[in-house]
Design an enzyme around this catalytic site. Structure first.
Site, PDB file in Angstrom:
ATOM      1  N   ASN A 168      -9.490   2.278   5.009  1.00  0.00           N
ATOM      2  CA  ASN A 168     -10.444   1.279   4.518  1.00  0.00           C
ATOM      3  C   ASN A 168     -11.626   1.205   5.484  1.00  0.00           C
ATOM      4  O   ASN A 168     -11.476   0.716   6.596  1.00  0.00           O
ATOM      5  CB  ASN A 168      -9.734  -0.076   4.401  1.00  0.00           C
ATOM      6  CG  ASN A 168     -10.640  -1.174   3.861  1.00  0.00           C
ATOM      7  OD1 ASN A 168     -11.843  -0.985   3.723  1.00  0.00           O
ATOM      8  ND2 ASN A 168     -10.053  -2.323   3.565  1.00  0.00           N
TER       9      ASN A 168
ATOM     10  N   HIS B  49     -13.594   0.079  -4.281  1.00  0.00           N
ATOM     11  CA  HIS B  49     -13.365  -0.112  -2.852  1.00  0.00           C
ATOM     12  C   HIS B  49     -11.986   0.458  -2.507  1.00  0.00           C
ATOM     13  O   HIS B  49     -11.097   0.499  -3.345  1.00  0.00           O
ATOM     14  CB  HIS B  49     -13.439  -1.609  -2.530  1.00  0.00           C
ATOM     15  CG  HIS B  49     -13.032  -1.932  -1.141  1.00  0.00           C
ATOM     16  ND1 HIS B  49     -13.611  -1.309  -0.048  1.00  0.00           N
ATOM     17  CD2 HIS B  49     -12.102  -2.783  -0.640  1.00  0.00           C
ATOM     18  CE1 HIS B  49     -13.050  -1.779   1.051  1.00  0.00           C
ATOM     19  NE2 HIS B  49     -12.132  -2.670   0.716  1.00  0.00           N
TER      20      HIS B  49
ATOM     21  N   CYS C 206     -15.845  -6.478   2.562  1.00  0.00           N
ATOM     22  CA  CYS C 206     -15.547  -5.266   1.782  1.00  0.00           C
ATOM     23  C   CYS C 206     -16.364  -5.189   0.489  1.00  0.00           C
ATOM     24  O   CYS C 206     -16.428  -4.131  -0.140  1.00  0.00           O
ATOM     25  CB  CYS C 206     -14.061  -5.166   1.477  1.00  0.00           C
ATOM     26  SG  CYS C 206     -13.080  -4.905   2.957  1.00  0.00           S
TER      27      CYS C 206
HETATM   28  O1  UT7 Z   1     -10.446  -4.928   1.751  1.00  0.00           O
HETATM   29  C1  UT7 Z   1      -9.593  -6.014   1.831  1.00  0.00           C
HETATM   30  C2  UT7 Z   1      -8.744  -5.743   3.012  1.00  0.00           C
HETATM   31  N1  UT7 Z   1      -7.345  -5.843   2.928  1.00  0.00           N
HETATM   32  C3  UT7 Z   1      -6.525  -5.628   1.879  1.00  0.00           C
HETATM   33  O2  UT7 Z   1      -6.918  -5.418   0.766  1.00  0.00           O
HETATM   34  C4  UT7 Z   1      -5.078  -5.689   2.176  1.00  0.00           C
HETATM   35  C5  UT7 Z   1      -4.242  -6.022   0.969  1.00  0.00           C
HETATM   36  N2  UT7 Z   1      -2.826  -6.009   1.308  1.00  0.00           N
HETATM   37  C6  UT7 Z   1      -2.135  -4.883   1.471  1.00  0.00           C
HETATM   38  O3  UT7 Z   1      -2.686  -3.802   1.342  1.00  0.00           O
HETATM   39  C7  UT7 Z   1      -0.664  -4.987   1.769  1.00  0.00           C
HETATM   40  O4  UT7 Z   1      -0.264  -6.338   1.710  1.00  0.00           O
HETATM   41  C8  UT7 Z   1      -0.275  -4.395   3.165  1.00  0.00           C
HETATM   42  C9  UT7 Z   1      -0.402  -2.883   3.117  1.00  0.00           C
HETATM   43  C10 UT7 Z   1      -1.153  -4.954   4.245  1.00  0.00           C
HETATM   44  C11 UT7 Z   1       1.169  -4.713   3.478  1.00  0.00           C
HETATM   45  O5  UT7 Z   1       2.019  -4.232   2.465  1.00  0.00           O
HETATM   46  P1  UT7 Z   1       3.126  -5.203   1.853  1.00  0.00           P
HETATM   47  O6  UT7 Z   1       3.853  -4.402   0.869  1.00  0.00           O
HETATM   48  O7  UT7 Z   1       2.443  -6.450   1.366  1.00  0.00           O
HETATM   49  O8  UT7 Z   1       4.031  -5.471   3.106  1.00  0.00           O
HETATM   50  P2  UT7 Z   1       4.432  -6.857   3.780  1.00  0.00           P
HETATM   51  O9  UT7 Z   1       3.285  -7.466   4.475  1.00  0.00           O
HETATM   52  O10 UT7 Z   1       5.202  -7.678   2.821  1.00  0.00           O
HETATM   53  O11 UT7 Z   1       5.429  -6.344   4.882  1.00  0.00           O
HETATM   54  C12 UT7 Z   1       6.658  -5.692   4.529  1.00  0.00           C
HETATM   55  C13 UT7 Z   1       7.366  -5.309   5.800  1.00  0.00           C
HETATM   56  C14 UT7 Z   1       7.459  -6.441   6.816  1.00  0.00           C
HETATM   57  O12 UT7 Z   1       8.724  -6.334   7.451  1.00  0.00           O
HETATM   58  P3  UT7 Z   1       9.950  -7.262   6.989  1.00  0.00           P
HETATM   59  O13 UT7 Z   1       9.478  -8.677   7.187  1.00  0.00           O
HETATM   60  O14 UT7 Z   1      10.188  -6.919   5.561  1.00  0.00           O
HETATM   61  O15 UT7 Z   1      11.044  -6.837   7.914  1.00  0.00           O
HETATM   62  C15 UT7 Z   1       6.378  -6.102   7.810  1.00  0.00           C
HETATM   63  O16 UT7 Z   1       6.649  -6.607   9.106  1.00  0.00           O
HETATM   64  O17 UT7 Z   1       6.651  -4.256   6.448  1.00  0.00           O
HETATM   65  C16 UT7 Z   1       6.440  -4.599   7.827  1.00  0.00           C
HETATM   66  N3  UT7 Z   1       5.195  -3.985   8.273  1.00  0.00           N
HETATM   67  C17 UT7 Z   1       5.156  -2.708   8.704  1.00  0.00           C
HETATM   68  N4  UT7 Z   1       6.111  -1.770   8.857  1.00  0.00           N
HETATM   69  C18 UT7 Z   1       5.737  -0.570   9.301  1.00  0.00           C
HETATM   70  C19 UT7 Z   1       3.946  -4.503   8.313  1.00  0.00           C
HETATM   71  N5  UT7 Z   1       3.091  -3.584   8.766  1.00  0.00           N
HETATM   72  C20 UT7 Z   1       3.811  -2.467   9.019  1.00  0.00           C
HETATM   73  C21 UT7 Z   1       3.491  -1.172   9.496  1.00  0.00           C
HETATM   74  N6  UT7 Z   1       4.483  -0.276   9.620  1.00  0.00           N
HETATM   75  N7  UT7 Z   1       2.223  -0.834   9.815  1.00  0.00           N
END
Ligand code: UT7
Length: 343
Positions: free
Chosen positions: A300, A270, A115
């Site tokens: 992204n 980004h 990225c």
């Molecule tokens: O360019 C670099 C590339 N990547 C990044 O920069 C990514 C950086 N990270 C992020 O943007 C965030 O961490 C995410 C958007 C990927 C995730 O958001 P989060 O607030 O950190 O969520 P989380 O991973 O803590 O997940 C929260 C909940 C989980 O469920 P439980 O365990 O609380 O029941 C996940 O299983 O959200 C669930 N979850 C989803 N729910 C609905 C994970 N993905 C999804 C989804 N839809 N697509």
């Protein structure tokens, strides 16, 4: 004699026509439009059709910027390309675009900065132009993520984030007697910063296929069956480091150029998560209109986010000639980068 430095002659982008909305994704995985928008800021992304490759997207974006600048591929003497989703494992997309464009037998580098790839590519092209050996460089960032992610419950934490697209910039040797600095009005690339912390490699990676220790084959049929080639991501770790490193990168490049954040006319960051960019913006104490985001419509697009942002900001009249621009990027590696540009 004019000083050795580079100027942005133009920037363009190309995205596939097919739009996939959050609502579309709810039909193939357990997710909701609300979850995606609230957690990431994304509403929709573009998906390339099966007959289009990453280098095709890059070539389309490249042709657009060449036309915009009144240049032909034969005017190029350097091509720097960034992608994490190349057509082939090797060679890279740079050589494929050199051929597709019909450019001369110029050097065509692939930069692996994920990225941060476009920020690193500007830094690379600018440094090469400053040697005096090159005059006209094409910088391209292109990705087809949709074939490397899984549209299912298993992959939902990753697949909702990414989109396909490409962007291209033409960097040319400047004509002024003095190079651009933060305190004169000369247009051009003033400074670039690149950094990495390889201890973060495990948090966001595609580990197979590859030559990692302990694997006899590049990828085994069993691994292929299990789709071991899908990205692995620990989102919260990536998020945390992204905020820290993008902020650090901004502060470092500003300080060494004698600037305050408020001196910047427009930050083009980004596009990984709107919350990352909002946090960085708040910590830099910048007004919302000083940071330009496009994540809502494209997701992204990794190496393509910066040129997409620059082009859209120009088209909307937000980015004008003479503006002081700061790019900020962070990605898998972990890698980060920044460019300070007088537009
Ligand atoms: O360019 C670099 C590339 N990547 C990044 O920069 C990514 C950086 N990270 C992020 O943007 C965030 O961490 C995410 C958007 C990927 C995730 O958001 P989060 O607030 O950190 O969520 P989380 O991973 O803590 O997940 C929260 C909940 C989980 O469920 P439980 O365990 O609380 O029941 C996940 O299983 O959200 C669930 N979850 C989803 N729910 C609905 C994970 N993905 C999804 C989804 N839809 N697509």
């Amino acid at each position: 004699m004019s000083a050795l430095y580079s100027v942005v002659s133009g920037v363009s982008f190309y995205v596939p026509e097919k739009i996939v909305t959050n609502e579309d994704l709810t039909r193939v995985m357990d997710t909701t439009d609300t979850w995606i928008q609230e957690r990431t800021g994304i509403r929709e992304r573009r998906i390339a059709d099966v007959n289009t490759s990453t280098s095709d997207l890059g070539t389309l974006a490249a042709r657009k910027v060449l036309e915009k600048c009144g240049k032909t591929p034969r005017d190029l003497d350097l091509l720097v390309a960034a992608t994490l989703s190349p057509d082939y494992y090797f060679p890279g997309i740079g050589v494929q675009m050199q051929n597709a464009l019909g450019a001369s037998c110029i050097p065509a580098l692939d930069v692996r900065g994920q990225c941060s790839g476009f920020a690193w590519s500007i830094a690379t092209a600018d440094a090469l132009l400053r040697t005096g050996n090159y005059r006209c460089a094409l910088v391209v960032g292109a990705e087809i993520h949709s074939r490397v992610i899984e549209f299912s419950n298993r992959g939902r934490n990753v697949s909702v984030l990414f989109g396909d697209g490409a962007g291209a910039m033409l960097l040319e040797r400047g004509k002024e007697n003095e190079p651009p600095t933060s305190h004169n009005k000369v247009r051009g690339v003033i400074d670039s910063l690149m950094g990495c912390d390889g201890s973060g490699a495990e948090f966001l990676a595609v580990k197979r296929p590859g030559t990692a220790r302990g694997f006899k084959e590049f990828i085994s049929p069993e691994e292929a069956e299990k789709k071991a080639y899908l990205p692995y991501m620990e989102g919260q770790q990536v998020f945390r480091h992204a905020v820290t490193r993008m902020l650090e990168a901004a502060q470092t490049i500003l300080k060494r150029n004698g600037l305050k954040a408020q001196d910047i006319d427009l930050v083009i960051p980004h596009q990984a998560n709107i919350r990352i960019n909002e946090t960085v913006r708040e910590k830099l104490e910048l007004a919302p209109e000083k940071v330009f985001n496009t994540i809502e419509r494209y997701g992204n697009t990794t190496a393509a986010t910066l040129p997409i942002g620059m082009t859209e900001a120009e088209e909307r009249g937000i980015l004008k000639p003479g503006a002081l621009v700061l790019t900020l990027a962070f990605g898998s590696g972990f890698t980060w980068g920044a460019n300070l540009i007088r537009w």
